[in-house]
Enzyme design. Sequence first.
Site, PDB file in Angstrom:
ATOM      1  N   LYS A 123      47.513  42.085  13.107  1.00 19.16           N
ATOM      2  CA  LYS A 123      47.114  43.128  13.903  1.00 19.16           C
ATOM      3  C   LYS A 123      45.967  42.793  14.876  1.00 19.16           C
ATOM      4  O   LYS A 123      45.689  43.158  16.088  1.00 19.16           O
ATOM      5  CB  LYS A 123      46.870  44.622  13.272  1.00 19.16           C
ATOM      6  CG  LYS A 123      48.084  44.975  12.571  1.00 19.16           C
ATOM      7  CD  LYS A 123      47.807  46.327  12.052  1.00 19.16           C
ATOM      8  CE  LYS A 123      49.051  47.128  11.828  1.00 19.16           C
ATOM      9  NZ  LYS A 123      49.812  46.497  10.693  1.00 19.16           N
ATOM     10  N   GLU A 169      39.504  50.732  13.939  1.00 14.39           N
ATOM     11  CA  GLU A 169      40.033  51.108  15.126  1.00 14.39           C
ATOM     12  C   GLU A 169      39.298  52.599  15.229  1.00 14.39           C
ATOM     13  O   GLU A 169      39.365  53.538  14.212  1.00 14.39           O
ATOM     14  CB  GLU A 169      41.771  51.248  15.410  1.00 14.39           C
ATOM     15  CG  GLU A 169      42.378  50.207  15.649  1.00 14.39           C
ATOM     16  CD  GLU A 169      43.936  50.493  15.705  1.00 14.39           C
ATOM     17  OE1 GLU A 169      44.187  51.732  15.703  1.00 14.39           O
ATOM     18  OE2 GLU A 169      44.628  49.683  16.229  1.00 14.39           O
ATOM     19  N   HIS A 183      50.574  58.099   7.822  1.00 10.09           N
ATOM     20  CA  HIS A 183      51.028  56.937   8.763  1.00 10.09           C
ATOM     21  C   HIS A 183      52.194  56.405   8.535  1.00 10.09           C
ATOM     22  O   HIS A 183      52.833  55.389   8.825  1.00 10.09           O
ATOM     23  CB  HIS A 183      49.825  55.682   8.726  1.00 10.09           C
ATOM     24  CG  HIS A 183      48.451  56.254   9.074  1.00 10.09           C
ATOM     25  ND1 HIS A 183      48.130  56.728  10.276  1.00 10.09           N
ATOM     26  CD2 HIS A 183      47.517  56.336   8.044  1.00 10.09           C
ATOM     27  CE1 HIS A 183      46.717  57.076  10.052  1.00 10.09           C
ATOM     28  NE2 HIS A 183      46.655  56.758   8.569  1.00 10.09           N
ATOM     29  N   ARG A 216      60.819  42.528  14.358  1.00  8.09           N
ATOM     30  CA  ARG A 216      61.844  42.759  13.707  1.00  8.09           C
ATOM     31  C   ARG A 216      62.865  44.091  14.095  1.00  8.09           C
ATOM     32  O   ARG A 216      62.101  44.522  15.194  1.00  8.09           O
ATOM     33  CB  ARG A 216      61.523  43.051  12.081  1.00  8.09           C
ATOM     34  CG  ARG A 216      60.485  44.057  11.973  1.00  8.09           C
ATOM     35  CD  ARG A 216      60.406  44.437  10.433  1.00  8.09           C
ATOM     36  NE  ARG A 216      59.080  45.494  10.320  1.00  8.09           N
ATOM     37  CZ  ARG A 216      59.297  46.654  10.667  1.00  8.09           C
ATOM     38  NH1 ARG A 216      60.395  47.267  10.992  1.00  8.09           N
ATOM     39  NH2 ARG A 216      58.174  47.546  10.343  1.00  8.09           N
TER      40      ARG A 216
END
Length: 635
Positions: A116, A200, A235, A297
Site C-alpha cells: 500500500k 492514514e 473494514h 485480482r
Amino acid sequence: MIASLLIANRGEIACRIIRTARRLGIRRVAVYSDADARALHVRQADEAVHIGPSPARESYLVGERIIAAARETGAEAIHPGYGFLSENAEFAEEVIAAGLVWVGPSPASIRAMGLKDAAKQLMAKAGVPVTPGYMGAEQDATYLAERAAETGYPVLIKAVAGGGGKGMRQVESAEAFADALASCRREAAASFGNDHVLIEKLIQRPRHIEVQVFGDSHGNVVHLFERDCSLQRRHQKVIEEAPAPGMDEATRASICEAAVRAAKAVDYVGAGTIEFIADASEGLHADRIWFMEMNTRLQVEHPVTEEITGVDLVEWQLRVASGEPLPKRQDELTIDGWAMEARLYAEDPAKGFLPSIGRLDHLELPNGARIETGVEERDQVSPFYDPMIAKLVTRGATREEARSSLADACAAVECEPVKTNAWFLARLLREPEFGAGTATTGFIGAEQERLTEAPVPSEALLRYAADDVAFDDTHVPGGWSNPAREFMQARFGFRLNAPARVSVRLLVDRKPVDIEVDERALMYDRLRASVVDGRQHSYFEGGATFTVAPYRKDGGAGGGASSGAILSPMPGRIVSVEVAAGDAVTKGQKLLTLEAMKMEHTLTAPFDGTVAELTAVAGGQVQVDALLARIEKDD
C-alpha cells in the site's frame, strides 16, 4: 483459448471459476487440503489433486505443490482466484517460469501495487490524489506514533500488505496508539507474513468507492464503472452495490478516468480494482475522493459489476490470459439497472460476530437470487478458512428494487445448527439510512449495538412452535386415545366443546418463554399427547434460527454468556488476558483476545460483575466451548 485450467483456490470462488470454465469447454482441475477432501469445488471439477494438510500455510499457500499439481494433470494455466496466492508476485513468476499461463497481471504490476505504501507513492507521481498520512519505510513504534500525531487523530493503521479488512485498526487518540499498533502488527504478520504498516488520516464521513478496471496484453485498458462498498464491519465489506448511489456523471467520469490512469501507470493486464475513499460530508465530489489501494485480482464483489454490465469477468480473464484482446471497447460498456450483493457468513452477530463452525445439517438458500457458494447442505464450515457460506446477489431496474429483493433473499435463508448473519443482513438492508444511499463506512460500527440485538421470534412462530414442541409426535389415527384424553384433562383442565386458553412454557434459545394458545389450535389435525421428552426443534424466521424445546425445571438456560460462562467460540490461541480472578468488570469490558481463523476476536463481559473464575492463559491453545472465564453477576 486455454484448454485446461487449474484453480489454485477453494470455496465459492473456485466454484465460480469452474462454472465459467465449464461453459467455455475448458477442463477443470481442483486442488484441495485435508479439510476440503469432499468440498463442493472438488466435486465439481474434472480432476482434483491433494496438496497438503488443512492449514492454508501447508496447502493453499504452498506454491510449489500447486505448480506440481498443474504439471501432474497437464493443466495449461493457473487461476489464483482471490486471497491465498492471488497477489503473490513470486508465485506468479514461478508459474510463468514453469511454462504455465498465469491468469492474472504481471508480477511487476503485482509488486508495483501490492504494498500500500509503495502504491500510494506511485499513484501520487501519476497525478492520482491520495489520502494524507505516512507511508515510509521507518517502522519504529515511537516514530510511527510521532507520524500519527503529525497526521492528526483519528488515524488508521493499515498493514502495507493487508487486504480483506485484516491488519487494520482505527485509533482515536495517542493513548490508544501503542496497543492498536501491536495488535495490527500481530494480525498482519499472521495473515500476510509482513508486519509493516502505514498511517492514514481517518476521513470522518467516508464512503468506499471502487472502480473495476480491465487491461489486455495489447495495451487496451477499460473501466466497468464503480461499486459502492461502504457498508463494512471492521473494514470487512458486508454489502456491495453497483453503481454507487448519489454518483453524478461528472464525478463518475472523473474517478473512472483516474482508475484507468492508475492501471496504465503499471501496464496492467487482467482484472483489477482501484479503491477510493470519498469524503461524503457534502455528497460525492471528484475533489473529495482519494486513492486508497489497488487489488490486483478479481474482487469478491465482482458479481454486481457483472450484473449491471452483462459481462462475465472470469471469461474476460481467461480470454485475456489466452492472448486475446478485450472483448469490448469502452464505448460498448454501459450501466443497465442496479445490483447488490450480501456476504452470508457463518458467524453470530449477536455475539460479536464470532465465527460459527461445524456441519451444515440444514441449509436452504433463497430462490430468485444469484447464489455464489462453495458449500451445500451437510458440508462443513471449517475453522481453517474464511467462514463465508455464500454471496447473495440481486438485480433490479432501480436501486430500491434490488435492495428490497436482497433483503427478502437474506430473510429467506435457513441454516442450522451453524449460526449465520442472514438476519443481520436483512435488518441492515432495511435501514432507512442505507435505503437513502447515505450510509458511510462507519455506519455499522456506530449502530452496532442496535443492529446486532438478537432477534426475537414472532408470536405466530411461538404459537406454531408450541403446537410442535409442547407434545410428542404421537399421531392417533381416527381420534384421541383415552390416555391422551386423560393427559389433556389432567394438564389443562381439558373439556370437550369448551375451548380454553392454556399457557405453554418453552425454552427458546435456552431461555424460558410462556406462550398462551387455544388448546384446539394446539391439537388441530393431530394430537401430541405424551409428556415432553426434552427434544428440540429449529424454526426459521427473517433469516434467524430459533431453537425451541419443551421446558423442564432442569432445562435452564445452559452454559454461555447468559450464565456468566465465557466459552471459546472455536479452536484458537489466547493472545492476551486483560483481567484477573476477583476483578470487578462492567458489561462490554474486554476480558481477553482469542486468535482464530487468522483474526483476533475480543471476548467481553456479558454484564456487570466479578471474575469468579479464570482459566485462560496468554499463549495457550483452547478448543471450542472451553471455559475461559466465569463472571458472577452483581447483586
